[in-house]
Enzyme design. Structure first.
Site, PDB file in Angstrom:
ATOM      1  N   MET A  11     -12.557  11.881   0.589  1.00  0.00           N
ATOM      2  CA  MET A  11     -11.508  12.889   0.408  1.00  0.00           C
ATOM      3  C   MET A  11     -10.776  13.077   1.734  1.00  0.00           C
ATOM      4  SD  MET A  11     -11.713  14.105  -2.773  1.00  0.00           S
ATOM      5  CE  MET A  11     -10.944  15.695  -2.729  1.00  0.00           C
ATOM      6  N   LYS A  15      -5.436   8.376   0.842  1.00  0.00           N
ATOM      7  CA  LYS A  15      -5.342   7.303  -0.147  1.00  0.00           C
ATOM      8  C   LYS A  15      -4.051   7.405  -0.950  1.00  0.00           C
ATOM      9  CE  LYS A  15      -9.123   8.659  -2.035  1.00  0.00           C
ATOM     10  NZ  LYS A  15      -9.316   9.783  -1.112  1.00  0.00           N
ATOM     11  N   GLU A  85      -6.293   7.355  -8.041  1.00  0.00           N
ATOM     12  CA  GLU A  85      -7.526   7.944  -8.607  1.00  0.00           C
ATOM     13  C   GLU A  85      -8.234   6.959  -9.536  1.00  0.00           C
ATOM     14  OE1 GLU A  85      -8.653  10.545  -7.269  1.00  0.00           O
ATOM     15  OE2 GLU A  85      -6.899  11.567  -6.453  1.00  0.00           O
TER      16      GLU A  85
END
Length: 194
Positions: A11, A15, A85
Site C-alpha cells: 500500500m 501502483k 487492483e
C-alpha cells in the site's frame, strides 16, 4: 512480442499512479488503452481509477464472471491493457489476460498488491506470479526506513488488526505499509499491552 507484466507493491507504493502515467504515455503516442479494474473496488466510484496524488481516469468494470478474452473483443482497437487492483481478479481472468497476450499479441500491464494484511497471497496475484512474463516490485518504505512489504490493516484506534476477511477496501485510513519486522513487533507490543 507482447508480454504479461505484473507490477506489485505494498500500500502506498504508487501502483495506481504508475498505471495512470503508463496509460498517459500510450495515449500521448496515439495508442488506445483499455483500462480495467475489478468491480469490488468502488472506493473512488465504480468506474474510476484514482491515485493518492490526484491522477484519475475512467475504467471498465470487470465483474468476477467476465471472461477477459471475450471482453477484449469489444475493445480490440486498444493497443494495450492496463489493469489496476489486479489482485482482485480471478485466476481465470488472469489466464484470460495471458491468452490475450499469447494469441492476440497485445501487452497487458497489471498493477496490484502481492499480499493481504496477514501476508497471504491474493488469488489474482498468485496466478500472476505463476504466469507473468515480467514481475516487478514497486517499492515503498516503512516508517523505520526499511523496505515495506506488509499491508498492515489498522482499526479506528490505529492498532494493527490480525483477524478478519481477506478483503477490506481502504486507503491510508485503513492500511499502513510496514516492513515485516516492524509489523511483527507492533503485533507483539499490542499483545503485551492487552
Amino acid at each position: 512480442m507482447a508480454k504479461l507484466y505484473f507490477k506489485y507493491g505494498a500500500m502506498g507504493s504508487s501502483k495506481t499512479a504508475n498505471a495512470l502515467i503508463t496509460k498517459f504515455n500510450y495515449e500521448e503516442r496515439g495508442m488506445k488503452v483499455w483500462l480495467i479494474k475489478p468491480s469490488i473496488d468502488v472506493r473512488d466510484g465504480a468506474d474510476t481509477v484514482r491515485s493518492r496524488i490526484g491522477l484519475e481516469a475512467r475504467a471498465d468494470i470487470i465483474t468476477p464472471d467476465k471472461d477477459l478474452f471475450e471482453e477484449y473483443k469489444k475493445h480490440s482497437d486498444c493497443a494495450v491493457i492496463i489493469a489496476d487492483e489486479c489482485q482482485f481478479f480471478t485466476p481465470a481472468q488472469i489466464d484470460g489476460l495471458r491468452r490475450i497476450v499469447d494469441e492476440l499479441d497485445v501487452p497487458a500491464l497489471c498493477y496490484g498488491l502481492r499480499t493481504d494484511f496477514l501476508t497471504h497471497l491474493f488469488e489474482g496475484s498468485r496466478r500472476l506470479f505463476e504466469v507473468a512474463d515480467s514481475v516487478t516490485e514497486i517499492k515503498t518504505i516503512c516508517g523505520c526506513g526499511k523496505k515495506a512489504i506488509v499491508n498492515a490493516r489498522i482499526d479506528d484506534e490505529g492498532k494493527v488488526v490480525t483477524e478478519g476477511g481477506q478483503i477490506m477496501l481502504g486507503g491510508n485510513d485503513s492500511y499502513i505499509a510496514m516492513c515485516h519486522s516492524c509489523w511483527k513487533k507492533t503485533i507483539e507490543d499490542q499483545k503485551k499491552r492487552d
